[in-house]
Scaffold this motif. Structure first.
Motif, PDB file in Angstrom:
ATOM      1  N   MET A  13       0.819  -1.213   0.000  1.00 21.27           N
ATOM      2  CA  MET A  13       0.000   0.000   0.000  1.00 21.27           C
ATOM      3  C   MET A  13       0.856   1.268   0.000  1.00 21.27           C
ATOM      4  N   SER A  73      -1.074   6.636   6.616  1.00 24.54           N
ATOM      5  CA  SER A  73      -2.535   6.719   6.545  1.00 24.54           C
ATOM      6  C   SER A  73      -3.135   5.494   7.212  1.00 24.54           C
ATOM      7  N   ASN A  74      -4.442   5.472   7.286  1.00 19.98           N
ATOM      8  CA  ASN A  74      -5.128   4.320   7.880  1.00 19.98           C
ATOM      9  C   ASN A  74      -5.529   3.306   6.812  1.00 19.98           C
ATOM     10  N   ALA A  75      -4.842   3.318   5.678  1.00 24.15           N
ATOM     11  CA  ALA A  75      -5.157   2.421   4.575  1.00 24.15           C
ATOM     12  C   ALA A  75      -4.495   1.053   4.706  1.00 24.15           C
TER      13      ALA A  75
END
Length: 53
Positions: A20, A34-36
């Motif tokens: 990611m 990020s929270n990805a």
């Protein structure tokens, strides 16, 4: 979500394998941008010192 332990040597291998592209190195070790995070476990699997989990 990943956690960084004191065993982390800041080698950067986890950053290289993140599919990611959300890990970056800072003065304390790898940090999520990020929270990805998809919790794939690649970073955990490649850590030579079990510093990430």
């Amino acid at each position: 979500m990943i956690t960084i332990s004191s065993a982390c040597t800041k080698c950067g291998i986890c950053i290289e394998v993140c599919p990611m592209y959300i890990l970056r190195m800072n003065e304390n070790g790898p940090k999520l941008l990020s929270n990805a995070c998809i919790s794939c476990g690649h970073c955990v699997a490649v850590c030579p010192k079990s510093g990430i989990g």
